[in-house]
Design a protein around this motif. Sequence first.
Motif, PDB file in Angstrom:
ATOM      1  N   ARG A 266       0.851  -1.193   0.000  1.00 58.43           N
ATOM      2  CA  ARG A 266       0.000   0.000   0.000  1.00 58.43           C
ATOM      3  C   ARG A 266       0.883   1.238   0.000  1.00 58.43           C
ATOM      4  O   ARG A 266       1.732   1.403   0.882  1.00 58.43           O
ATOM      5  CB  ARG A 266      -0.916   0.026   1.223  1.00 58.43           C
ATOM      6  N   PRO A 267       0.704   2.128  -0.974  1.00 59.32           N
ATOM      7  CA  PRO A 267       1.497   3.360  -0.979  1.00 59.32           C
ATOM      8  C   PRO A 267       1.043   4.297   0.122  1.00 59.32           C
ATOM      9  O   PRO A 267      -0.002   4.106   0.749  1.00 59.32           O
ATOM     10  CB  PRO A 267       1.214   3.947  -2.378  1.00 59.32           C
ATOM     11  N   LEU A 268       1.831   5.326   0.358  1.00 63.19           N
ATOM     12  CA  LEU A 268       1.494   6.307   1.373  1.00 63.19           C
ATOM     13  C   LEU A 268       0.228   7.064   0.970  1.00 63.19           C
ATOM     14  O   LEU A 268      -0.087   7.199  -0.216  1.00 63.19           O
ATOM     15  CB  LEU A 268       2.651   7.292   1.564  1.00 63.19           C
ATOM     16  N   PRO A 269      -0.530   7.575   1.959  1.00 59.37           N
ATOM     17  CA  PRO A 269      -1.754   8.323   1.621  1.00 59.37           C
ATOM     18  C   PRO A 269      -1.425   9.571   0.807  1.00 59.37           C
ATOM     19  O   PRO A 269      -0.306  10.081   0.809  1.00 59.37           O
ATOM     20  CB  PRO A 269      -2.328   8.684   3.004  1.00 59.37           C
ATOM     21  N   ALA A 348     -15.242  14.197   3.984  1.00 62.10           N
ATOM     22  CA  ALA A 348     -14.838  12.899   3.436  1.00 62.10           C
ATOM     23  C   ALA A 348     -13.940  12.170   4.435  1.00 62.10           C
ATOM     24  O   ALA A 348     -13.156  12.786   5.165  1.00 62.10           O
ATOM     25  CB  ALA A 348     -14.107  13.086   2.103  1.00 62.10           C
ATOM     26  N   ARG A 349     -14.049  10.860   4.454  1.00 63.02           N
ATOM     27  CA  ARG A 349     -13.290  10.059   5.409  1.00 63.02           C
ATOM     28  C   ARG A 349     -11.800  10.082   5.066  1.00 63.02           C
ATOM     29  O   ARG A 349     -11.410   9.978   3.911  1.00 63.02           O
ATOM     30  CB  ARG A 349     -13.797   8.616   5.415  1.00 63.02           C
ATOM     31  N   LEU A 350     -10.969  10.208   6.099  1.00 62.00           N
ATOM     32  CA  LEU A 350      -9.528  10.206   5.928  1.00 62.00           C
ATOM     33  C   LEU A 350      -9.015   8.767   5.833  1.00 62.00           C
ATOM     34  O   LEU A 350      -9.335   7.931   6.679  1.00 62.00           O
ATOM     35  CB  LEU A 350      -8.857  10.922   7.104  1.00 62.00           C
ATOM     36  N   ASP A 351      -8.218   8.491   4.802  1.00 65.55           N
ATOM     37  CA  ASP A 351      -7.669   7.157   4.590  1.00 65.55           C
ATOM     38  C   ASP A 351      -6.189   7.181   4.952  1.00 65.55           C
ATOM     39  O   ASP A 351      -5.372   7.789   4.263  1.00 65.55           O
ATOM     40  CB  ASP A 351      -7.852   6.733   3.136  1.00 65.55           C
ATOM     41  N   LEU A 352      -5.838   6.513   6.050  1.00 68.95           N
ATOM     42  CA  LEU A 352      -4.455   6.479   6.524  1.00 68.95           C
ATOM     43  C   LEU A 352      -3.898   5.056   6.537  1.00 68.95           C
ATOM     44  O   LEU A 352      -2.942   4.769   7.262  1.00 68.95           O
ATOM     45  CB  LEU A 352      -4.370   7.081   7.934  1.00 68.95           C
ATOM     46  N   GLU A 353      -4.477   4.161   5.742  1.00 67.06           N
ATOM     47  CA  GLU A 353      -4.023   2.776   5.734  1.00 67.06           C
ATOM     48  C   GLU A 353      -2.582   2.663   5.256  1.00 67.06           C
ATOM     49  O   GLU A 353      -1.837   1.790   5.700  1.00 67.06           O
ATOM     50  CB  GLU A 353      -4.932   1.932   4.830  1.00 67.06           C
ATOM     51  N   GLY A 354      -2.166   3.551   4.356  1.00 67.34           N
ATOM     52  CA  GLY A 354      -0.816   3.460   3.811  1.00 67.34           C
ATOM     53  C   GLY A 354       0.280   3.757   4.819  1.00 67.34           C
ATOM     54  O   GLY A 354       1.452   3.469   4.562  1.00 67.34           O
TER      55      GLY A 354
END
Length: 725
Positions: A266-269, A348-354
């Motif tokens: 997974r790349p960085l956000p 909008a939801r923040l995506d920090l999985e990366g």
Amino acid sequence: MTLSAVTGLKRLALAVVALILGVFAALATVSFLIPKDHVREAVKSEIRAATGLDPLLRGDVSVSLFPYGQVTLSDVSLGDGPGEPPLQATRLVARLSFLPLLMGRIDIADITLGEPRILVTVDGNGRSNWGRLLSSHGRNVDSETPSFSEIRINRGTVVVRDDYRKIYEYVSEADLSLAWPAISRSFAVTGNVRYRGEPLEIGVTLANFSSALQGERSALKLRVAGVPFKFAFDGAMATRPTLKIEGTTSADSPSLRRAMLWLGKRPLPGGGFERLSLKAQTNIVGGTIALSQVNLELDGNVAEGVLTFAADGRQTLQGTLAVDHLDLTPYLSTVRLLTAAERDWNRARLDLEGLATADLDLRLSAGKVTIGSSSLGRTAVATNLRAGKLGVTIGESRGFGGVIRGSIGLARGEQGATFAAQVQFDGVNLERCIGELFGVRRIDGKGNLTLSLEGTGSSVYALTRTLDGEATLSMNKGALTGLNVEQLLRRLERRPLSGGSEFRTGRTPFQSLSVRMKIAKGNVTVEDMDLRGTAVRLALAGEASIPARDLDLKGVATLIAANANTKPFELPFAVQGLWDDPLLLPDAQILIQRSGAAAPLLEALRARRDAARVPSATPATQPGSPETNAAVPSPLSLPLTKQGSTLPPAPAMPAPAVGSAVSSTPASAPAEARPQTPPATRSATASSETEAAAPVDTGAAPERDVTPAGPVSSDPALAPAEKAE
């Protein structure tokens, strides 16, 4: 003579043809006469001697010597240990050397594996199932044991199961050619494979295969080319006493983000991480990859420095890079603090999985940094990413005409993103700084700004609702833009009831400005704001909402008198509305008191109130009676006059005349309990009760007053009457 020559040639040709046919017939006959069991054992012996693995032949054996010698074995596997064999093939075709075959000896020239399945396993202790092959070659490299010259693989698959490093990979459609060192010492692999759905062209060359098998140093060339990326290495390797590889590495990719997704990472956000080009000197020792003399180009940013990647355990990238011009716009292009209309925070939801992909410890120095339309000068930043927690420390950054220092943290939490920031802006242009950070452009000049914030939320809007912290601002010799307070106060001092939209233009210069604010759950409390200029002074306090982006402030503006013996003009006011378009509302009650035209009307209202309290008043005219309320409406309940209506200068009128006209008006409620009514209502009421009052258009004559807009504050002059009531 001529006939004899022709006849001789014919006879020679017939002899040659007969010889060839005889050879072919002999070969065909020999192919039937050679025992299949003998061929089977000979092939097994050759394979065992060359590979160190015991071949298991389960299928049929066919021998063909025409048009060339070959042996075909069906259902072949290599390996004699328990478990799944290292290699299984649907068929194995061995091409035989012709001359040894004529002498009754079977030698294998090359081998073709049809649809093989190659299994590479590494157990938890680091031992491979191909260890016997490698050790066998290490023992027999200098002997006269026969060896293959080439191994071909057609439509093969390669399965890698590394329990030691937790690596599990699958390669299909492998069409490879392995140049086995039968004559030369080199070993090469060339061909095509399909990996993760993408075709790749690969090439591997070992200059000294025997030395490499014994763990000694050998030259190594590696090349991998495909749509996701291209990789090349030219150097040397050794495996004794530990793995060591050194040489030159180059890599190119049209999109690093897509390449990482292709590799299962997974790349960085955010955005960016597209075009990549890398060249460096590589030194691999054990599980650590060190890159020196790095020349890195990513998204148009060119950097030089050193990088180190640790592959043992959790993957960690460390390094130091220097950049002439760093453009961070691609990486922040997907970050939207505000909505498209820029009137509300983004939900909008923040995506920090990366953030959990790998650990990062990177120090970066740049001569210039660009973030959208903003530009920073020389900047030194340290970035640390560990266990999904990102920390950015700004050692020093030349930005907004000053210096920026601080730290910013972002991490994944149970409720979404956890944000923390402590940033100090010293000597910056506050109009640019605050404008680009918060969208407010009302302060012009250089000053200091300190922010300490922390919050948690699943979106930017949710973060603003939980923000806690504090902020301070201080500056000297600046100006408030969009409002000329001095001009406003001087005009209201001369004509208290004048007003107009021109008050929301101009500038208010000052000598010093200090602001101290506390933030709790997204609500800002302005504990103190003090503005001091040569002609004006402002004091302000109140609250502001970060989620709603609005203001609710109250203060006092003071016009400093030129003469020390003259009392300064003070005007209470309120600031309300949105951050980017606030409204300034002066205290209308104070302005009415100072107005020469409206002051007699206030006196008339007081006289009317006093007359309403006289004991001899009849019941029909007692305060609060229905008849009274119906006869004379309360001045606080009348509708507002149209904007721009004015009151003419009111001459001094006898109090009884005015009082008799409104003697039946009920007493007013206390000022602090009354609804806030603009002064236009009161002026209109007084104007309707005076025959001399006539509406006129707004003009520039100093004797006319324009009705101001704003809340009505308590009148100190009415306090005795209200208390008595």
